[in-house]
Design a protein around this motif. Structure first.
Motif, PDB file in Angstrom:
ATOM      1  N   LEU A  83       1.059  -0.880   0.022  1.00  0.00           N
ATOM      2  CA  LEU A  83       0.017   0.047   0.371  1.00  0.00           C
ATOM      3  C   LEU A  83       1.129   1.345  -0.230  1.00  0.00           C
ATOM      4  N   THR A  84       0.836   1.354  -0.615  1.00  0.00           N
ATOM      5  CA  THR A  84       1.719   2.947  -0.976  1.00  0.00           C
ATOM      6  C   THR A  84       0.981   4.360  -0.209  1.00  0.00           C
ATOM      7  N   ILE A  85       1.743   4.731   0.445  1.00  0.00           N
ATOM      8  CA  ILE A  85       1.025   5.316   2.217  1.00  0.00           C
ATOM      9  C   ILE A  85       1.237   6.880   1.476  1.00  0.00           C
ATOM     10  N   THR A  86       0.120   7.445   1.095  1.00  0.00           N
ATOM     11  CA  THR A  86       0.475   9.021   0.936  1.00  0.00           C
ATOM     12  C   THR A  86      -0.612   9.799   1.630  1.00  0.00           C
ATOM     13  N   LEU A  87      -0.544  11.205   1.524  1.00  0.00           N
ATOM     14  CA  LEU A  87      -1.171  12.179   1.957  1.00  0.00           C
ATOM     15  C   LEU A  87      -2.573  11.846   2.070  1.00  0.00           C
ATOM     16  N   LEU A  88      -3.224  10.991   0.473  1.00  0.00           N
ATOM     17  CA  LEU A  88      -5.035  10.641   0.429  1.00  0.00           C
ATOM     18  C   LEU A  88      -4.450   9.251   1.792  1.00  0.00           C
ATOM     19  N   THR A  89      -3.940   8.480   2.253  1.00  0.00           N
ATOM     20  CA  THR A  89      -4.065   7.445   2.794  1.00  0.00           C
ATOM     21  C   THR A  89      -4.590   8.236   3.986  1.00  0.00           C
ATOM     22  N   ILE A  90      -3.278   9.469   4.052  1.00  0.00           N
ATOM     23  CA  ILE A  90      -3.018   9.408   6.240  1.00  0.00           C
ATOM     24  C   ILE A  90      -4.628  10.029   5.837  1.00  0.00           C
ATOM     25  N   HIS A  91      -4.985  11.310   5.323  1.00  0.00           N
ATOM     26  CA  HIS A  91      -6.144  11.787   5.745  1.00  0.00           C
ATOM     27  C   HIS A  91      -7.059  10.832   5.326  1.00  0.00           C
ATOM     28  N   SER A  92      -7.542  10.066   4.385  1.00  0.00           N
ATOM     29  CA  SER A  92      -8.920   8.816   4.787  1.00  0.00           C
ATOM     30  C   SER A  92      -8.709   8.544   6.151  1.00  0.00           C
ATOM     31  N   GLN A  93      -7.503   7.943   7.171  1.00  0.00           N
ATOM     32  CA  GLN A  93      -7.680   7.561   8.785  1.00  0.00           C
ATOM     33  C   GLN A  93      -7.568   8.536   9.813  1.00  0.00           C
ATOM     34  N   ASP A  94      -7.686   9.744   8.988  1.00  0.00           N
ATOM     35  CA  ASP A  94      -7.892  10.973  10.015  1.00  0.00           C
ATOM     36  C   ASP A  94      -9.150  11.213   9.756  1.00  0.00           C
ATOM     37  N   HIS A  95      -9.314  10.979   8.700  1.00  0.00           N
ATOM     38  CA  HIS A  95     -11.539  10.897   8.343  1.00  0.00           C
ATOM     39  C   HIS A  95     -12.260  10.910   9.255  1.00  0.00           C
ATOM     40  N   LEU A  96     -11.919   8.687   9.317  1.00  0.00           N
ATOM     41  CA  LEU A  96     -12.592   8.127   9.627  1.00  0.00           C
ATOM     42  C   LEU A  96     -12.706   8.707  11.771  1.00  0.00           C
ATOM     43  N   MET A  97     -11.047   8.272  11.680  1.00  0.00           N
ATOM     44  CA  MET A  97     -10.711   8.606  13.505  1.00  0.00           C
ATOM     45  C   MET A  97     -11.757   9.771  14.277  1.00  0.00           C
ATOM     46  N   THR A  98     -11.738  10.715  12.798  1.00  0.00           N
ATOM     47  CA  THR A  98     -12.645  11.991  13.154  1.00  0.00           C
ATOM     48  C   THR A  98     -13.922  11.568  13.405  1.00  0.00           C
ATOM     49  N   SER A  99     -14.637  10.900  12.334  1.00  0.00           N
ATOM     50  CA  SER A  99     -16.281  11.220  12.152  1.00  0.00           C
ATOM     51  C   SER A  99     -16.695   9.880  13.460  1.00  0.00           C
ATOM     52  N   MET A 100     -15.502   9.273  13.720  1.00  0.00           N
ATOM     53  CA  MET A 100     -15.784   7.780  14.927  1.00  0.00           C
ATOM     54  C   MET A 100     -15.968   8.817  15.920  1.00  0.00           C
ATOM     55  N   THR A 101     -15.185   9.731  16.320  1.00  0.00           N
ATOM     56  CA  THR A 101     -15.048  10.076  18.088  1.00  0.00           C
ATOM     57  C   THR A 101     -16.014  11.344  17.727  1.00  0.00           C
ATOM     58  N   PHE A 102     -16.587  12.126  16.992  1.00  0.00           N
ATOM     59  CA  PHE A 102     -17.395  12.800  16.529  1.00  0.00           C
ATOM     60  C   PHE A 102     -19.035  12.374  16.621  1.00  0.00           C
ATOM     61  N   ASN A 103     -19.282  10.867  16.698  1.00  0.00           N
ATOM     62  CA  ASN A 103     -20.443  10.683  15.771  1.00  0.00           C
ATOM     63  C   ASN A 103     -20.822   9.840  17.482  1.00  0.00           C
ATOM     64  N   ASP A 104     -19.287   9.237  18.412  1.00  0.00           N
ATOM     65  CA  ASP A 104     -19.686   9.382  19.687  1.00  0.00           C
ATOM     66  C   ASP A 104     -19.872  10.308  20.603  1.00  0.00           C
ATOM     67  N   LEU A 105     -19.477  11.526  20.610  1.00  0.00           N
ATOM     68  CA  LEU A 105     -19.836  12.901  20.946  1.00  0.00           C
ATOM     69  C   LEU A 105     -21.142  13.214  20.869  1.00  0.00           C
TER      70      LEU A 105
END
Length: 105
Positions: free
Chosen positions: A69-91
């Motif tokens: 898996l080529t790690i790019t800024l897009l890859t990192i952004h996707s993971q960050d987006h997921l974790m932020t959304s999970m946290t926001f959903n819990d809140l």
């Protein structure tokens, strides 16, 4: 990066974004006292998170099977987006619970 990997990454971003938007709309509905709408939006957010997790699982499975898996800024952004959304959903669930209690008083 393969087309399949790119599609999985974009699936993560789109579905995580949808989940966060639905969670925000759920809070706004609860703020207005519309708890049926809030519950529907939370359910929609949960579905979007499940879809995002499917995309993430696809990427993890491919890597576990030896695909690079080529790690790019897009890859990192996707993971960050997921974790932020999970946290926001819990809140959002907690905020909506507070609005429910206030509405009962």
């Amino acid at each position: 990066m393969s087309q399949e990997q790119l599609e999985a990454i974009m699936g993560l971003i789109v579905n995580a974004g949808n989940a966060k938007s639905d969670a925000m709309e759920a809070i706004q509905a609860a703020k207005k006292g519309d708890f049926d709408e809030a519950d529907q939006k939370l359910a929609s957010a949960e579905k979007a998170l499940v879809e995002a997790h499917h995309s993430q699982t696809q990427l993890l499975t491919a890597e576990a099977n030896g695909e690079a898996l080529t790690i790019t800024l897009l890859t990192i952004h996707s993971q960050d987006h997921l974790m932020t959304s999970m946290t926001f959903n819990d809140l959002a669930k907690e905020v909506i619970d507070i609005y429910r209690r206030l509405d009962q008083e």
